[in-house]
Design a protein around this motif. Structure first.
Motif, short mmCIF file in Angstrom:
data_model
loop_
_atom_site.label_atom_id
_atom_site.label_comp_id
_atom_site.label_asym_id
_atom_site.label_seq_id
_atom_site.Cartn_x
_atom_site.Cartn_y
_atom_site.Cartn_z
N GLU A 184 -13.43 -1.46 1.19
CA GLU A 184 -12.65 -0.78 2.19
C GLU A 184 -11.39 -0.53 1.79
O GLU A 184 -10.73 0.49 1.94
CB GLU A 184 -12.64 -1.69 3.53
CG GLU A 184 -13.90 -1.61 4.10
CD GLU A 184 -14.04 -2.66 5.15
OE1 GLU A 184 -12.95 -3.33 5.55
OE2 GLU A 184 -15.08 -2.71 5.83
N LEU A 185 -10.80 -1.36 0.91
CA LEU A 185 -9.38 -1.32 0.40
C LEU A 185 -9.34 -0.12 -0.63
O LEU A 185 -8.35 0.55 -0.60
CB LEU A 185 -8.92 -2.48 -0.18
CG LEU A 185 -8.38 -3.69 0.97
CD1 LEU A 185 -7.84 -4.86 0.09
CD2 LEU A 185 -7.31 -3.23 1.67
N GLU A 186 -10.58 -0.09 -1.44
CA GLU A 186 -10.60 0.91 -2.44
C GLU A 186 -10.48 2.19 -1.74
O GLU A 186 -9.82 3.08 -2.43
CB GLU A 186 -11.94 0.90 -3.23
CG GLU A 186 -11.78 -0.25 -4.21
CD GLU A 186 -13.05 -0.24 -5.22
OE1 GLU A 186 -12.99 -0.65 -6.53
OE2 GLU A 186 -14.24 -0.17 -4.54
N ASP A 187 -11.40 2.50 -0.79
CA ASP A 187 -11.33 3.72 -0.02
C ASP A 187 -9.83 4.17 0.43
O ASP A 187 -9.60 5.53 0.52
CB ASP A 187 -12.24 3.77 0.84
CG ASP A 187 -13.87 3.69 0.48
OD1 ASP A 187 -14.03 3.99 -0.77
OD2 ASP A 187 -14.74 3.37 1.14
N GLU A 188 -9.26 3.16 1.20
CA GLU A 188 -7.97 3.53 1.83
C GLU A 188 -7.18 3.79 0.88
O GLU A 188 -6.06 4.42 0.89
CB GLU A 188 -7.69 1.99 2.60
CG GLU A 188 -8.62 2.12 3.82
CD GLU A 188 -8.03 0.57 4.76
OE1 GLU A 188 -7.06 0.23 4.56
OE2 GLU A 188 -9.03 0.35 5.72
N PHE A 189 -7.02 2.91 -0.43
CA PHE A 189 -5.84 3.21 -1.32
C PHE A 189 -6.26 4.52 -1.99
O PHE A 189 -5.08 5.26 -2.30
CB PHE A 189 -6.12 2.16 -2.45
CG PHE A 189 -5.02 2.16 -3.34
CD1 PHE A 189 -3.62 2.25 -3.19
CD2 PHE A 189 -5.39 2.14 -4.93
CE1 PHE A 189 -2.53 1.75 -4.04
CE2 PHE A 189 -4.52 2.11 -5.89
CZ PHE A 189 -2.93 2.14 -5.31
N GLN A 190 -7.55 5.04 -2.35
CA GLN A 190 -7.66 6.21 -2.99
C GLN A 190 -7.23 7.31 -1.97
O GLN A 190 -6.72 8.33 -2.38
CB GLN A 190 -9.11 6.41 -3.36
CG GLN A 190 -9.25 5.48 -4.82
CD GLN A 190 -10.87 5.13 -4.86
OE1 GLN A 190 -11.93 5.95 -4.36
NE2 GLN A 190 -11.34 4.36 -5.86
N ASP A 191 -7.52 7.16 -0.65
CA ASP A 191 -7.14 8.14 0.13
C ASP A 191 -5.83 8.39 0.58
O ASP A 191 -5.45 9.24 1.45
CB ASP A 191 -7.97 7.99 1.49
CG ASP A 191 -9.52 8.21 1.39
OD1 ASP A 191 -9.74 8.67 0.17
OD2 ASP A 191 -10.23 7.87 2.03
N GLY A 192 -4.98 7.21 -0.07
CA GLY A 192 -3.48 7.25 0.35
C GLY A 192 -3.28 6.58 1.66
O GLY A 192 -1.98 6.73 2.29
N ARG A 193 -4.02 6.07 2.25
CA ARG A 193 -3.82 5.22 3.64
C ARG A 193 -3.25 4.08 3.31
O ARG A 193 -2.61 3.37 4.43
CB ARG A 193 -4.97 5.05 4.52
CG ARG A 193 -5.53 6.32 5.03
CD ARG A 193 -7.01 6.15 5.58
NE ARG A 193 -8.10 6.03 4.61
CZ ARG A 193 -9.09 5.35 4.81
NH1 ARG A 193 -9.32 5.02 6.03
NH2 ARG A 193 -10.22 5.43 3.97
N LEU A 194 -3.12 3.52 2.11
CA LEU A 194 -2.52 2.21 1.86
C LEU A 194 -1.33 2.54 0.63
O LEU A 194 -1.87 3.23 -0.29
CB LEU A 194 -3.40 1.31 1.36
CG LEU A 194 -4.00 0.46 2.49
CD1 LEU A 194 -5.09 -0.53 2.21
CD2 LEU A 194 -3.15 -0.34 3.69
N ASN A 195 -0.25 1.99 0.56
CA ASN A 195 0.38 2.13 -0.53
C ASN A 195 0.24 0.46 -1.34
O ASN A 195 -0.34 -0.20 -0.76
CB ASN A 195 2.08 2.12 -0.59
CG ASN A 195 2.64 1.21 0.58
OD1 ASN A 195 2.06 -0.17 0.30
ND2 ASN A 195 3.36 1.51 1.48
N GLU A 196 1.01 0.42 -2.62
CA GLU A 196 0.47 -0.35 -3.36
C GLU A 196 1.09 -1.89 -2.74
O GLU A 196 0.45 -2.84 -2.88
CB GLU A 196 1.38 -0.35 -4.89
CG GLU A 196 0.73 0.54 -5.67
CD GLU A 196 1.14 0.65 -7.20
OE1 GLU A 196 1.89 -0.24 -7.55
OE2 GLU A 196 0.67 1.44 -7.85
#
Length: 247
Positions: free
Chosen positions: A204-216
């Motif tokens: 889930e974190l991979e998807d959110e990070f790749q979509d820009g919904r999470l920053n580093e």
């Protein structure tokens, strides 16, 4: 109809042979369909080294055909089951390639984490392949008068798929238990539940990070706060090398 490999009318002179006991070296007579024999000299019981257990690894009638399987081949049956579940779920999702891709990604993470945690890989992977089935089923519609929750639907699909593929009742119950562990406290989760939980979080974190919904920063916080196994943390380091370098 009896399996031709086990029917004596098809046997020849090579069907009975002697094998040296690995413990004392005394010859032990085997019939080709003997799974194990006990040495009369030293009492050591060992597997028939010339027997081909290939079909027994996937056939649900193996025990009726050749009797009790050695422990190592019971494990082979479970490992083959997970591959059959993967194929079955690809059929289930049909042309929903996004869901298939997510399923395979989740399974890859679950396998790596489960291996590191010495969990029951067959259970973890069957659960990973079946995890999204309830949501997919709920999204296809159904009876408006008696709607099912994704969890209820998933349990029904899990039992139907595993039962049809010849899984034993204990395996089916174990997979269902792993899939029901979402709401359990970390301390109450089995090793297999914890592995699936961490694999799901990383996916889930991979998807959110790749979509820009999470920053580093947010990603690093979720990884540090949410993972419950050492194997999961190692997998997160491999999946997010940039945040690992900063931590």
């Amino acid at each position: 109809m009896k399996c031709p490999g086990q029917d004596m009318q098809y046997w020849n002179e090579d069907a009975i042979y002697e094998v040296a006991c690995p413990q004392c070296g005394k010859p032990v007579e085997f019939y080709k369909d003997d799974t194990t024999r006990t040495c009369r000299q030293c009492g050591h019981r060992f597997v028939n080294p010339k027997m081909d257990f290939g079909c027994a690894a996937y056939c649900k009638f193996a025990e009726q055909c050749i009797g009790s399987l050695p422990e190592e081949f019971v494990g082979a049956q479970d490992n083959l089951l997970k591959d059959k579940v993967a194929v079955e779920m690809k059929r289930f999702y049909r042309s929903d390639f996004k869901q298939i891709s997510r399923m395979l990604k989740l399974a890859r993470h679950a396998e790596k984490i489960g291996t590191r945690e010495n969990a029951k890989l067959a259970v973890v992977l069957c659960a990973a392949y079946l995890e999204g089935s309830g949501r997919a089923e709920a999204g296809t519609g159904g009876s408006a008068a008696a709607p099912q929750s994704p969890i209820d639907s998933r349990v029904g699909i899990v039992r139907e798929v595993l039962g049809r593929l010849g899984a034993k009742a204990a395996m089916i119950d174990e997979v269902c238990q792993v899939l029901s562990g979402d709401d359990q406290a970390i301390t109450e989760r089995s090793k297999e539940m914890a592995c699936l939980h961490d694999a799901l979080l990383i996916t889930e974190l991979e998807d959110e990070f790749q979509d820009g919904r999470l920053n580093e920063e947010e990603l690093l916080e979720q990884v540090q706060k949410g993972l419950s196994t050492a194997g999961g943390r190692t997998e997160a380091q491999a999946s997010f090398p940039t945040i690992h370098a900063r931590s």
